[in-house]
Every structure is written in C-alpha cells, then in structure tokens.
Motif scaffolding. Structure first.
Motif, PDB file in Angstrom:
ATOM      1  N   ASN A  86      41.260  73.802 -29.937  1.00  0.00           N
ATOM      2  CA  ASN A  86      40.929  72.909 -31.024  1.00  0.00           C
ATOM      3  C   ASN A  86      41.642  71.505 -31.026  1.00  0.00           C
ATOM      4  N   SER A  87      41.217  70.580 -31.357  1.00  0.00           N
ATOM      5  CA  SER A  87      42.012  69.115 -31.457  1.00  0.00           C
ATOM      6  C   SER A  87      42.392  68.901 -29.814  1.00  0.00           C
ATOM      7  N   LEU A  88      41.602  68.938 -28.942  1.00  0.00           N
ATOM      8  CA  LEU A  88      41.810  68.686 -27.546  1.00  0.00           C
ATOM      9  C   LEU A  88      42.484  67.389 -27.155  1.00  0.00           C
ATOM     10  N   LYS A  89      43.252  67.317 -26.457  1.00  0.00           N
ATOM     11  CA  LYS A  89      43.834  66.145 -26.064  1.00  0.00           C
ATOM     12  C   LYS A  89      43.539  65.822 -24.469  1.00  0.00           C
ATOM     13  N   PRO A  90      43.777  64.552 -24.040  1.00  0.00           N
ATOM     14  CA  PRO A  90      43.352  64.370 -22.525  1.00  0.00           C
ATOM     15  C   PRO A  90      44.566  65.126 -21.825  1.00  0.00           C
ATOM     16  N   GLU A  91      45.820  65.196 -22.240  1.00  0.00           N
ATOM     17  CA  GLU A  91      46.527  66.078 -21.650  1.00  0.00           C
ATOM     18  C   GLU A  91      46.352  67.750 -21.325  1.00  0.00           C
ATOM     19  N   ASP A  92      45.292  68.244 -22.307  1.00  0.00           N
ATOM     20  CA  ASP A  92      44.859  69.396 -22.128  1.00  0.00           C
ATOM     21  C   ASP A  92      43.982  69.745 -20.764  1.00  0.00           C
ATOM     22  N   THR A 119      38.657  77.842 -14.862  1.00  0.00           N
ATOM     23  CA  THR A 119      37.551  77.425 -15.310  1.00  0.00           C
ATOM     24  C   THR A 119      38.094  75.837 -15.648  1.00  0.00           C
ATOM     25  N   GLN A 120      37.341  74.944 -15.515  1.00  0.00           N
ATOM     26  CA  GLN A 120      37.713  73.561 -15.586  1.00  0.00           C
ATOM     27  C   GLN A 120      37.485  73.098 -16.990  1.00  0.00           C
ATOM     28  N   VAL A 121      38.495  72.474 -17.640  1.00  0.00           N
ATOM     29  CA  VAL A 121      38.474  71.740 -18.781  1.00  0.00           C
ATOM     30  C   VAL A 121      38.913  70.305 -18.689  1.00  0.00           C
ATOM     31  N   THR A 122      37.886  69.575 -18.908  1.00  0.00           N
ATOM     32  CA  THR A 122      38.165  67.927 -19.024  1.00  0.00           C
ATOM     33  C   THR A 122      37.897  67.370 -20.309  1.00  0.00           C
ATOM     34  N   VAL A 123      39.087  66.650 -20.531  1.00  0.00           N
ATOM     35  CA  VAL A 123      38.967  65.908 -21.953  1.00  0.00           C
ATOM     36  C   VAL A 123      39.091  64.428 -21.583  1.00  0.00           C
ATOM     37  N   SER A 124      37.954  63.659 -22.152  1.00  0.00           N
ATOM     38  CA  SER A 124      37.785  62.403 -21.936  1.00  0.00           C
ATOM     39  C   SER A 124      38.445  61.617 -23.329  1.00  0.00           C
TER      40      SER A 124
END
Length: 125
Positions: A86-92, A119-124
């Motif tokens: 939750n509350s994902l950040k770009p640094e995640d 598995t790839q996680v991308t946070v914009s």
C-alpha cells in the motif's frame, strides 16, 4: 524441485496498491520460511518482508522502509505467500522476488535457497 512463481506486478501511480502473489510447489509448504526481496536497477537485492513457518508460525519481519505500508501473509492451503503493498512510492519500483527455505533453523533474514523469477513493480510519480 521446489519452484516459486510470482505474479501481480505492474505499473501503478504513487499512493496506489498492489498485491503480489507467489505460488510455491513444495509439498510441505507450511514448513517453509518465506521472504520477499526486491532489486532495483543498479542496486543490491534487499529483503523486504519475511514470514515464519511451522512449527513456529506467525512471526514476521519488515524492512524499515516498508513498515506500516506492506503486509506479508501466507495461505498454507493454497501454497501461496502474498505481499500486500500500500501507499507505493517511486522508490518501491523494483523487481520483486519471493524466496523460500525449509532449512532448520532459519532466521527470517535467511539464508534462502529457493527463488522465484521475479515480477516487475513500476511506480510512477
């Protein structure tokens, strides 16, 4: 062979949530200590969260940078470990890997000897 398959990654915006899943082929899944790691480009792989196995289940570990935002859980009936983010950040943003070990004793920090493909996680922003 013990195999792990992650799923659930994707592209999200800052503040969004994702739930990663990892299905483990182990016949004695409940005895495996499980962890989630992540690795960003140019960075070392780091432990994000871990959860203990039988006969002492229910213990968890969280890295300080995800504490309060991420939750690790397991469903022994489904041979699956989850990472609710939750509350994902770009640094995640990173490739997230699940890992497992049945070696005794095994601290939540590892070592882990079975790994998924990631598995790839991308946070914009």
């Amino acid at each position: 062979q013990v195999q792990l398959v992650e799923s659930g990654g994707g592209l999200v915006q800052t503040g969004d949530s994702l739930r990663l899943s990892c299905v483990v082929s182990a016949r004695t899944f409940s005895t495996y200590t499980l962890g989630w790691f992540r690795q960003a480009p140019g960075s070392e792989r780091e432990l994000v969260a871990a959860i203990s196995a039988n006969p002492n289940p229910g213990r968890t570990y969280y890295a300080e940078f995800v504490k309060g935002r991420f939750t690790i859980s397991r469903d022994n009936a489904k041979n699956t470990v989850y990472l609710q983010m939750n509350s994902l950040k770009p640094e995640d943003a990173a490739v997230y890997y699940c890992a497992a070990t049945s070696r005794i004793p095994t601290p939540l920090s590892g070592p882990y000897n079975f790994w998924g493909q990631g598995t790839q996680v991308t946070v914009s922003s």
